[in-house]
Design an enzyme around this catalytic site. Structure first.
Site, PDB file in Angstrom:
ATOM      1  N   ASN A  63     -16.996 -38.612 -36.448  1.00  0.00           N
ATOM      2  CA  ASN A  63     -17.054 -39.986 -35.946  1.00  0.00           C
ATOM      3  C   ASN A  63     -16.496 -40.879 -37.039  1.00  0.00           C
ATOM      4  O   ASN A  63     -17.179 -41.158 -38.019  1.00  0.00           O
ATOM      5  CB  ASN A  63     -18.510 -40.368 -35.613  1.00  0.00           C
ATOM      6  CG  ASN A  63     -18.638 -41.833 -35.223  1.00  0.00           C
ATOM      7  OD1 ASN A  63     -17.645 -42.495 -34.936  1.00  0.00           O
ATOM      8  ND2 ASN A  63     -19.865 -42.338 -35.230  1.00  0.00           N
TER       9      ASN A  63
ATOM     10  N   LYS B  54     -15.782 -43.928 -36.926  1.00  0.00           N
ATOM     11  CA  LYS B  54     -16.255 -45.324 -36.846  1.00  0.00           C
ATOM     12  C   LYS B  54     -15.071 -46.281 -37.005  1.00  0.00           C
ATOM     13  O   LYS B  54     -13.955 -45.939 -36.623  1.00  0.00           O
ATOM     14  CB  LYS B  54     -17.352 -45.593 -37.881  1.00  0.00           C
ATOM     15  CG  LYS B  54     -18.433 -44.522 -37.866  1.00  0.00           C
ATOM     16  CD  LYS B  54     -19.664 -44.936 -38.603  1.00  0.00           C
ATOM     17  CE  LYS B  54     -20.612 -43.754 -38.689  1.00  0.00           C
ATOM     18  NZ  LYS B  54     -21.958 -44.131 -39.054  1.00  0.00           N
TER      19      LYS B  54
END
Ligand code: PEP
Length: 251
Positions: free
Chosen positions: A9, A11
């Protein structure tokens, strides 16, 4: 039987050139290797199409980190599940604690997102997990049960079978504080039992439940060795090939 999955992830990190370089680096690193888990990278919306075109999609699945809770129309700035699917991505993270906390995404909104992701053939990586106060109060089992029930238990068994759960204790995300492998196993087994109570043992046994929260090359082996920990959702350590690859190789 369920799959082992290591998902990154990213982000809100990397510009498009930086993200492309990272994805290509991982693609290169996996050449000639046969990982014993599925590898997924959750990248910013702006990167999806370019990264899906640049990597070997038979080795690296591409995920969005969110999707809209509406199908289409006058929702300025939103990105629909259909748009994500049209890029070549095949997964989307839904209900990450940062979305729940900073963007106030509640169970109903997340339910809509899951439904739309599935309708567009995206596999949701559905995040659940308690905050520190809830764990300290011994409420963590109840908290994850409620999160799963409120946003997922409307699904048919067939649709439930298409999603991935990521258990991410909020107190462990980006903090360097990891749940112990025993804590992860305990709650993963509990989540699987909750799923079994609703959908039966076969659906529960086939559901991949990932751990997320400061997972890294050092702790990954212990975590994924646990029976009910089927991989990880990795934030910080997914931002470099050197840190991410050893986690992919932890099984
Ligand atoms: C995450 O954001 O899903 C996560 C687990 O982050 P980190 O690995 O940085 O704790």
């Amino acid at each position: 039987m369920r799959k082992n999955i290591i998902a990154g992830n990213w982000k809100m990190n990397t510009t498009l050139p930086e993200g492309l370089a990272l994805a290509k680096g991982l693609n290169e690193a996996l050449k000639g290797k046969t990982p014993t888990c599925d590898v997924v990278i959750g990248v910013p919306f702006t990167h999806l199409a370019s990264i899906a075109a640049a990597v070997d999609l038979t080795k690296i699945g591409v995920a969005a980190q969110n999707c809209a809770d509406k199908e289409k129309g006058a929702f300025t700035g939103e990105i629909s599940a259909a748009m994500i699917a049209s890029t070549g991505a095949t997964y989307t993270i839904i209900g990450h604690s940062e979305r729940r906390i900073y963007y106030h995404e509640n169970a109903e909104i997340l339910k809509n997102k899951v439904n739309l992701a599935l309708a567009n053939e995206l596999a949701p990586i559905f995040c659940i997990g308690e905050i520190l106060e809830e764990r300290e109060a011994g409420e963590h089992f109840n908290v994850v049960d409620k999160q799963v029930e409120a946003s997922l238990f409307n699904l048919s068994a067939e649709d439930f079978g298409k999603l991935i759960i990521a258990y991410e204790p909020v107190w462990a995300i980006g903090t360097g504080k990891t749940a112990t492998a025993e804590q992860a196993q305990e709650i993963h087994a509990h989540i699987r039992q909750t799923i079994a109570n609703k959908y039966g043992q076969t659906v529960a046994d086939n559901c991949s439940i990932l751990y997320g929260g400061s997972m890294n090359a050092e702790n990954a082996k212990d975590l994924v060795a646990k029976q009910d920990v089927d991989g990880g959702l990795i934030g910080g350590a997914s931002l470099s090939v050197e840190k991410f690859l050893p986690i992919v190789e932890a099984f």
